[in-house]
Design a protein around this motif. Structure first.
Motif, PDB file in Angstrom:
ATOM      1  N   ALA A   1       0.817  -1.215   0.000  1.00  0.00           N
ATOM      2  CA  ALA A   1       0.000   0.000   0.000  1.00  0.00           C
ATOM      3  C   ALA A   1       0.849   1.261   0.000  1.00  0.00           C
ATOM      4  N   GLU A   2       2.022   1.184   0.583  1.00  0.00           N
ATOM      5  CA  GLU A   2       2.875   2.363   0.674  1.00  0.00           C
ATOM      6  C   GLU A   2       3.802   2.519  -0.533  1.00  0.00           C
ATOM      7  N   SER A   3       3.879   1.505  -1.393  1.00  0.00           N
ATOM      8  CA  SER A   3       4.737   1.577  -2.588  1.00  0.00           C
ATOM      9  C   SER A   3       3.924   2.163  -3.728  1.00  0.00           C
ATOM     10  N   LEU A   4       3.902   3.505  -3.812  1.00  0.00           N
ATOM     11  CA  LEU A   4       2.946   4.204  -4.670  1.00  0.00           C
ATOM     12  C   LEU A   4       3.478   4.575  -6.047  1.00  0.00           C
ATOM     13  N   LEU A   5       4.772   4.763  -6.192  1.00  0.00           N
ATOM     14  CA  LEU A   5       5.313   5.274  -7.451  1.00  0.00           C
ATOM     15  C   LEU A   5       6.258   4.266  -8.104  1.00  0.00           C
ATOM     16  N   GLY A   6       6.417   4.416  -9.421  1.00  0.00           N
ATOM     17  CA  GLY A   6       7.314   3.541 -10.161  1.00  0.00           C
ATOM     18  C   GLY A   6       6.679   2.185 -10.441  1.00  0.00           C
ATOM     19  N   PRO A   7       7.403   1.331 -11.120  1.00  0.00           N
ATOM     20  CA  PRO A   7       6.879  -0.006 -11.428  1.00  0.00           C
ATOM     21  C   PRO A   7       6.880  -0.903 -10.197  1.00  0.00           C
ATOM     22  N   VAL A   8       5.742  -1.487  -9.903  1.00  0.00           N
ATOM     23  CA  VAL A   8       5.586  -2.372  -8.747  1.00  0.00           C
ATOM     24  C   VAL A   8       4.949  -3.672  -9.213  1.00  0.00           C
TER      25      VAL A   8
ATOM     26  N   GLN B   1      -4.789  11.937 -19.465  1.00  0.00           N
ATOM     27  CA  GLN B   1      -5.956  11.572 -18.669  1.00  0.00           C
ATOM     28  C   GLN B   1      -5.592  10.629 -17.534  1.00  0.00           C
ATOM     29  N   TYR B   2      -4.812   9.574 -17.839  1.00  0.00           N
ATOM     30  CA  TYR B   2      -4.468   8.572 -16.819  1.00  0.00           C
ATOM     31  C   TYR B   2      -2.949   8.452 -16.698  1.00  0.00           C
ATOM     32  N   ARG B   3      -2.486   8.616 -15.453  1.00  0.00           N
ATOM     33  CA  ARG B   3      -1.047   8.555 -15.196  1.00  0.00           C
ATOM     34  C   ARG B   3      -0.659   7.364 -14.346  1.00  0.00           C
ATOM     35  N   PHE B   4      -1.591   6.842 -13.563  1.00  0.00           N
ATOM     36  CA  PHE B   4      -1.273   5.776 -12.597  1.00  0.00           C
ATOM     37  C   PHE B   4      -2.174   4.565 -12.886  1.00  0.00           C
ATOM     38  N   PHE B   5      -1.551   3.413 -13.082  1.00  0.00           N
ATOM     39  CA  PHE B   5      -2.296   2.210 -13.461  1.00  0.00           C
ATOM     40  C   PHE B   5      -2.080   1.095 -12.436  1.00  0.00           C
ATOM     41  N   VAL B   6      -3.149   0.386 -12.181  1.00  0.00           N
ATOM     42  CA  VAL B   6      -3.096  -0.841 -11.389  1.00  0.00           C
ATOM     43  C   VAL B   6      -3.782  -1.926 -12.208  1.00  0.00           C
TER      44      VAL B   6
ATOM     45  N   ASP C   1       4.619   4.347 -13.858  1.00  0.00           N
ATOM     46  CA  ASP C   1       3.811   4.257 -12.638  1.00  0.00           C
ATOM     47  C   ASP C   1       2.699   3.227 -12.846  1.00  0.00           C
ATOM     48  N   VAL C   2       3.077   1.980 -12.746  1.00  0.00           N
ATOM     49  CA  VAL C   2       2.135   0.881 -12.936  1.00  0.00           C
ATOM     50  C   VAL C   2       2.391  -0.188 -11.884  1.00  0.00           C
ATOM     51  N   CYS C   3       1.314  -0.663 -11.301  1.00  0.00           N
ATOM     52  CA  CYS C   3       1.386  -1.760 -10.329  1.00  0.00           C
ATOM     53  C   CYS C   3       0.623  -2.940 -10.907  1.00  0.00           C
ATOM     54  N   VAL C   4       1.309  -4.062 -11.099  1.00  0.00           N
ATOM     55  CA  VAL C   4       0.634  -5.262 -11.596  1.00  0.00           C
ATOM     56  C   VAL C   4       0.539  -6.275 -10.464  1.00  0.00           C
ATOM     57  N   VAL C   5      -0.584  -6.979 -10.438  1.00  0.00           N
ATOM     58  CA  VAL C   5      -0.871  -7.910  -9.343  1.00  0.00           C
ATOM     59  C   VAL C   5      -1.254  -9.250  -9.935  1.00  0.00           C
ATOM     60  N   GLY C   6      -0.651 -10.325  -9.477  1.00  0.00           N
ATOM     61  CA  GLY C   6      -1.026 -11.618 -10.027  1.00  0.00           C
ATOM     62  C   GLY C   6      -0.357 -12.779  -9.319  1.00  0.00           C
ATOM     63  N   ASP C   7      -0.729 -13.968  -9.745  1.00  0.00           N
ATOM     64  CA  ASP C   7      -0.205 -15.207  -9.187  1.00  0.00           C
ATOM     65  C   ASP C   7       0.008 -16.178 -10.345  1.00  0.00           C
ATOM     66  N   VAL C   8       1.259 -16.465 -10.651  1.00  0.00           N
ATOM     67  CA  VAL C   8       1.584 -17.359 -11.768  1.00  0.00           C
ATOM     68  C   VAL C   8       0.903 -18.715 -11.591  1.00  0.00           C
ATOM     69  N   SER C   9       0.745 -19.158 -10.351  1.00  0.00           N
ATOM     70  CA  SER C   9       0.143 -20.463 -10.089  1.00  0.00           C
ATOM     71  C   SER C   9      -1.342 -20.521 -10.435  1.00  0.00           C
ATOM     72  N   GLN C  10      -1.945 -19.372 -10.722  1.00  0.00           N
ATOM     73  CA  GLN C  10      -3.356 -19.352 -11.090  1.00  0.00           C
ATOM     74  C   GLN C  10      -3.566 -18.974 -12.564  1.00  0.00           C
ATOM     75  N   THR C  11      -2.566 -19.211 -13.391  1.00  0.00           N
ATOM     76  CA  THR C  11      -2.700 -18.984 -14.833  1.00  0.00           C
ATOM     77  C   THR C  11      -3.428 -20.167 -15.450  1.00  0.00           C
ATOM     78  N   ILE C  12      -4.711 -19.980 -15.807  1.00  0.00           N
ATOM     79  CA  ILE C  12      -5.504 -21.103 -16.317  1.00  0.00           C
ATOM     80  C   ILE C  12      -6.251 -20.732 -17.607  1.00  0.00           C
TER      81      ILE C  12
END
Length: 564
Positions: free
Chosen positions: A29-36, A224-229, A253-264
């Motif tokens: 939650a505190e890692s707001l900027l840059g690629p995460v 229009q959009y600068r920050f992506f999740v 400034d993009v945060c990607v969220v995922g789990d390789v083990s759930q690629t189906i």
């Protein structure tokens, strides 16, 4: 930390937004900027982490709320994101699917760039493909048309031209060779252009094309959009990945969220490579891990960990619930009917002990497996609801088979039941040999073959008329109250859901892994599918398989069971 001032502040304080998060979630939650890159395992509270991250960014003044875009893959998931963000005081943040975001941009820019109104979006590829097939004098059934539509979707999400697609070694529906498939796609695209229509994938392609070709469009979109999740990033396709990069431009400034083990969903163009390759794609990327599982007991989490241990990108989950719940059990049954009856008895006992029916699920690999479970639950008086698929007796091919069997039974002469049923089913496409490829044609065959299996299992001396009467009795018995009911679902349709008790059935070779998973990559996807099934369970997990298949065929236990 850089602050981008804006006039509106969220109502929730920054401290309150971080309260209640565990150490891993708080760091995210505190890692707001840059690629995460947030690697979030099943049940680890990833939605909580990303919504609090967005809300914290807004409340702390780092994010102007109208310049944040949260992206996901289904309308249901986008709605859940909007609801959670609204509860955190950030209702003006956009939370959309990739398609909804692209469509909004197309509607805005099309009149300026192309002129006039946007083409109409096709509501059904199969219908237009049927017209294209007629023009080529190809006679294709509904299942083949659905498979052809899926091939078009895969080609476009993979960003391949028709010529590039033709060079790939793709398994095709039995009635379509490579030349016919290419001709059908060419005809489909021509008809679409003539009728001024676009399909679902064209929305993404056109949005990407406008940004690539029109600097003015690219500038406006990026302003229009600068920050992506991006949630569920393991499911991103090459087309969605490229569109995201176009939206970002030079920003990171993009945060990607995922789990390789759930690629189906690789069969639909999804690729875990973008999640695994994120640190190499973005310099100075921060990689965080959520591994504290709040859903499942320690025994279930241990089972999930054993299944994925040593796989690239796999997380090592730790249960926050401790040893709350029994160890998962694996049982062998003589045949599908015995397995279904055993599951029904177990579920009835759970309900008698106080469990709510809606807290229980039965999960399986393919839709046709539901038929035996439906019959057993109906016989046991257990209410159930089928999720994400048409009930067995409501499937078009099953209805057609029942009508033809009823007609044949009126004047049937004494003789072999299996021969009589086989003759009827053969007239609508069933064969003794299963189609090799996945898809609608295989699904249709599985449904018809299930009817054949019932005929083969009928007591000696059963007449066709008696068999048909029993089929219609089964059809009538499936209409159970669904207000409070056990869920029946394929593992694919169960992703994102959870239950206190989960029964995973049909864990034999040929079903999981499915018979057409023949290379290592396909088998690994089947492994991940089982992982998704295991991690749907909170307190109780049962695993089962049947040694006897349709007729006199035999099965062996799934190779994955030995690891569990």
């Amino acid at each position: 930390m850089v602050r981008l001032e804006h006039p509106r502040r969220a109502a929730v304080s920054t401290a309150a937004l971080l309260d209640g998060l565990d150490d891993q979630q708080r760091l995210a939650a505190e890692s707001l900027l840059g690629p995460v890159c947030l690697l979030a395992g099943a049940g680890t509270g990833k939605t909580r982490a990303i919504t609090h991250r967005i809300a914290y960014g807004v409340a702390s003044g780092v994010y102007p709320p109208n310049r944040v875009m949260a992206l996901t893959f289904t309308a249901r998931a986008a709605s859940e994101l909007r609801g959670r963000l609204r509860a955190l005081g950030t209702e003006t943040v956009a939370a959309r699917t990739f398609h909804a975001a692209a469509l909004s941009q197309l509607n805005f820019f099309w009149p300026q760039v192309i002129g006039g109104t946007m083409p109409k979006i096709l509501d059904s590829k199969a219908r237009l493909l049927a017209h294209a097939a007629d023009g080529l004098r190809l006679r294709l059934d509904t299942a083949t048309l659905r498979d052809a539509a899926a091939e078009i979707e895969w080609r476009k999400t993979s960003r391949l031209t028709i010529d590039q697609y033709a060079a790939r070694d793709r398994p095709l529906p039995p009635s379509l060779d490579r030349d016919r498939m290419v001709a059908l796609q060419d005809a489909y695209e021509r008809l679409k252009d003539e009728r001024r229509q676009i399909d679902f994938e064209d929305v993404l392609l056109a949005a990407a094309g406008m940004i690539e070709a029109e600097p003015r469009v690219a500038q406006q979109v990026r302003e229009q959009y600068r920050f992506f999740v991006v949630d569920e990033y393991q499911d991103v396709s090459p087309l969605q990945h490229d569109l995201l990069r176009l939206w970002l431009g030079e920003r990171t400034d993009v945060c990607v969220v995922g789990d390789v083990s759930q690629t189906i969903y690789t069969f639909a163009g999804a690729s875990p490579d973008y999640l695994l390759g994120f640190p190499g794609e973005f310099d100075e990327a921060v990689v965080l891990r959520l591994e504290q599982n709040y859903r499942s007991s320690a025994a279930i989490v241990a089972t999930a960990n054993r299944l994925m241990r040593g796989r690239p990108g796999a997380l090592e989950l730790v249960s926050a619930l401790g040893a709350d719940g029994p160890a998962p059990e694996t049982t062998r049954h003589a045949d599908d009917a015995a397995e279904a009856a055993s599951v029904a008895r177990a579920i009835r006992a759970e309900i008698a002990a106080g469990a709510a029916p809606e807290s229980i699920a039965v999960l399986y690999r393919i839709n046709v497996q539901a038929q035996a479970i439906e019959s057993a639950l109906a016989a046991a008086g257990v209410p159930y609801a089928v999720r994400g698929a048409t009930r067995f007796f409501d499937q078009r091919e099953v209805k057609e088979a029942l009508m033809l069997l009823r007609g044949a039974s009126v004047a049937a002469a004494p003789g072999s039941l299996t021969r009589a049923v086989g003759d009827v089913l053969s007239s609508i496409g069933w064969s003794a040999t299963a189609p090799e490829a996945a898809g609608a044609v295989r699904d249709r065959w599985e449904s018809l073959n299930a009817i054949m299996g019932l005929a083969e299992a009928a007591p000696a001396g059963t007449t066709l008329r008696q068999f048909v009467d029993e089929l219609f009795e089964r059809q009538a018995a499936q209409h159970e109250p669904a207000i409070s009911a056990v869920t029946l679902a394929t593992i694919h349709s169960a992703k994102g859901l959870e239950w206190d008790s989960v029964h995973l059935v049909g864990l034999s070779e040929g079903l999981l892994p499915i018979s057409y998973a023949r290379d290592d990559r396909a088998v690994e996807e089947e492994r991940r599918l089982l992982y998704v099934g295991v991690t749907r369970a909170r307190r109780r997990l049962s695993l089962s398989w049947a040694a006897g298949g349709p007729g006199r065929s035999t099965r062996s236990p799934s190779r994955f069971l030995a690891e569990l």
